[in-house]
Design a protein around this motif. Structure first.
Motif, PDB file in Angstrom:
ATOM      1  N   UNK A  69       0.945  -0.963   0.074  1.00 11.17           N
ATOM      2  CA  UNK A  69       0.174  -0.010   0.006  1.00 11.17           C
ATOM      3  C   UNK A  69       0.793   1.326  -0.294  1.00 11.17           C
ATOM      4  N   UNK A  70       0.406   2.375  -0.763  1.00 12.14           N
ATOM      5  CA  UNK A  70       0.979   3.613  -0.696  1.00 12.14           C
ATOM      6  C   UNK A  70       0.239   4.663  -0.298  1.00 12.14           C
ATOM      7  N   UNK A  71       0.828   5.477   0.793  1.00 12.32           N
ATOM      8  CA  UNK A  71       0.143   6.361   1.565  1.00 12.32           C
ATOM      9  C   UNK A  71      -0.218   7.402   0.759  1.00 12.32           C
ATOM     10  N   UNK A  72      -1.536   7.924   0.639  1.00  6.71           N
ATOM     11  CA  UNK A  72      -2.039   8.965  -0.202  1.00  6.71           C
ATOM     12  C   UNK A  72      -2.607  10.349   0.607  1.00  6.71           C
ATOM     13  N   UNK A  73      -2.591  10.090   1.864  1.00  6.52           N
ATOM     14  CA  UNK A  73      -3.297  11.028   2.985  1.00  6.52           C
ATOM     15  C   UNK A  73      -4.715  11.063   2.637  1.00  6.52           C
ATOM     16  N   UNK A  74      -5.474  12.259   2.465  1.00 13.02           N
ATOM     17  CA  UNK A  74      -6.703  12.473   2.108  1.00 13.02           C
ATOM     18  C   UNK A  74      -7.317  12.741   0.954  1.00 13.02           C
ATOM     19  N   UNK A  75      -6.246  12.320  -0.209  1.00 11.79           N
ATOM     20  CA  UNK A  75      -6.492  12.462  -1.659  1.00 11.79           C
ATOM     21  C   UNK A  75      -7.645  11.629  -1.937  1.00 11.79           C
ATOM     22  N   UNK A  76      -7.888  10.411  -1.385  1.00 10.34           N
ATOM     23  CA  UNK A  76      -9.242   9.733  -1.960  1.00 10.34           C
ATOM     24  C   UNK A  76     -10.407  10.450  -1.487  1.00 10.34           C
ATOM     25  N   UNK A  77     -10.361  11.022  -0.543  1.00  9.46           N
ATOM     26  CA  UNK A  77     -11.895  11.666   0.211  1.00  9.46           C
ATOM     27  C   UNK A  77     -11.910  12.748  -0.867  1.00  9.46           C
ATOM     28  N   UNK A  78     -10.984  13.772  -1.250  1.00 14.63           N
ATOM     29  CA  UNK A  78     -10.950  14.805  -1.890  1.00 14.63           C
ATOM     30  C   UNK A  78     -11.362  14.482  -3.441  1.00 14.63           C
ATOM     31  N   UNK A  79     -11.006  13.119  -3.806  1.00 13.80           N
ATOM     32  CA  UNK A  79     -11.347  12.748  -5.254  1.00 13.80           C
ATOM     33  C   UNK A  79     -12.975  12.400  -5.261  1.00 13.80           C
ATOM     34  N   UNK A  80     -13.602  12.200  -4.048  1.00 18.11           N
ATOM     35  CA  UNK A  80     -15.124  11.810  -4.258  1.00 18.11           C
ATOM     36  C   UNK A  80     -16.017  12.777  -4.927  1.00 18.11           C
ATOM     37  N   UNK A  81     -15.627  13.959  -4.530  1.00 16.24           N
ATOM     38  CA  UNK A  81     -16.265  15.142  -4.761  1.00 16.24           C
ATOM     39  C   UNK A  81     -16.329  15.366  -6.128  1.00 16.24           C
ATOM     40  N   UNK A  82     -15.230  14.983  -7.012  1.00 23.38           N
ATOM     41  CA  UNK A  82     -15.159  15.255  -8.438  1.00 23.38           C
ATOM     42  C   UNK A  82     -15.352  14.108  -9.128  1.00 23.38           C
ATOM     43  N   UNK A  83     -15.846  12.906  -8.702  1.00 19.46           N
ATOM     44  CA  UNK A  83     -15.837  11.432  -9.277  1.00 19.46           C
ATOM     45  C   UNK A  83     -17.397  11.490  -9.731  1.00 19.46           C
TER      46      UNK A  83
END
Length: 314
Positions: A69-83
């Motif tokens: 696994x590679x740590x990406x911080x909160x980017x997964x949560x930020x991506x939801x708004x534009x998915x």
């Protein structure tokens, strides 16, 4: 004159045993209780809380379940708004919830009122209403797939006999979500009917009789006495059915698999596709946690409003 005195035998003083302390008894009862409940508690914690915490750490990574696994911080949560797929799935979930929750409550009240009457075979009718709820949701979905099949389904056969045109039902992007809601209502309305039936039987008969003596009609009695007494049950049913609608998965999986053209893809099914079909476990966990937060906020808001309005259910 000699006086004789009868010697009385000397009795030994019996010392009563010292009573055990209350703290000791309470501690023994506590230890006994935990001895029985402890293993089950550990299993519940191990199978629910630990995976939930672990999933949160996964949601902050980019992981396919195989490579490190590679740590990406909160980017997964930020991506939801534009998915766009996540936004579409959220719209489908909100529409399903808006149709399912009021429908299950209204139908539950109507069925409960009907089942509260003193008629013959009332026990049989109550059992028939509750059977779809205890049946497997997967089995319900498979059965519904045959019923609403456009070619040889029983629903279109009934429409043909009535002189109405056949419908595509689960194969139509405009009808599939409505049919899913109808199937879910058929399976879940027994639950709301049972809890409303129990609440109706708990209403004091004196209130109904007093309203009748005062000249109130059945409708006014139901509107001004019965419904206010059912408010706590309605709050509970609204929260429960909201969670049920937002987490609906098995019916969709066994009927449409999110189709046609993603018209029945809800948030939970979208999470399933992310995690188990495209192996995007980190992003799927982030969407799952966002769903948890939204569900929790809705539940807290409903409970707060119910307590403020005086109809507490929790």
């Amino acid at each position: 004159m000699a006086l004789t005195f009868a010697a009385t035998p000397r009795t030994h003083q019996q010392v009563a045993p010292r009573p055990r302390g209350r703290r000791g008894r309470a501690a023994r009862r506590t230890l006994t209780g935990w001895a029985f409940a402890g293993p089950a508690t550990l299993i519940v914690v191990g199978l629910s809380i630990f995976p939930a915490v672990w999933a949160f750490f996964i949601s902050r990574t980019r992981w396919n379940g195989i490579a490190p696994a590679r740590d990406v911080g909160w980017r997964n949560y930020e991506r939801i708004a534009t998915d766009p797929d996540a936004i579409t799935a959220a719209k489908h979930t909100l529409l399903l919830t808006a149709l399912f929750v009021p429908g299950s409550i209204v139908l539950g009240i109507l069925i409960a009122v009907a089942l509260n009457q003193k008629i013959r075979l009332i026990g049989f009718y109550r059992t028939c209403i509750f059977v779809p709820y205890v049946a497997s949701a997967a089995a319900t979905g498979i059965l519904a797939s045959f019923v609403f099949n456009p070619q040889f389904g029983a629903a279109n056969e009934a429409l043909r006999r009535l002189g109405l045109p056949a419908q595509q039902f689960l194969e139509s992007p405009g009808q599939a979500l409505l049919v899913i809601c109808l199937i879910a209502l058929w399976g879940e309305v027994g639950f709301t009917a049972v809890i409303y039936l129990a609440a109706l039987q708990d209403i004091p008969r004196e209130l109904i009789e007093a309203a009748t003596v005062d000249g109130a009609s059945r409708w006014r009695t139901f509107l001004h006495i019965t419904l206010p007494e059912l408010r706590p049950v309605t709050v509970f049913a609204a929260i429960w059915q909201t969670i049920t609608a937002m987490q609906l998965f098995d019916l969709i999986y066994t009927t449409t698999r999110g189709g046609p053209m993603n018209s029945t893809q809800t948030i939970v099914y979208y999470i399933y596709e992310l995690a188990f079909q495209t192996q995007r476990l980190g992003y799927g966990a982030a969407v799952a946690y966002l769903l948890f937060v939204v569900t929790m906020l809705l539940t807290v808001c409903v409970i707060w409003y119910s307590r403020r309005s005086g109809s507490e259910a929790f």
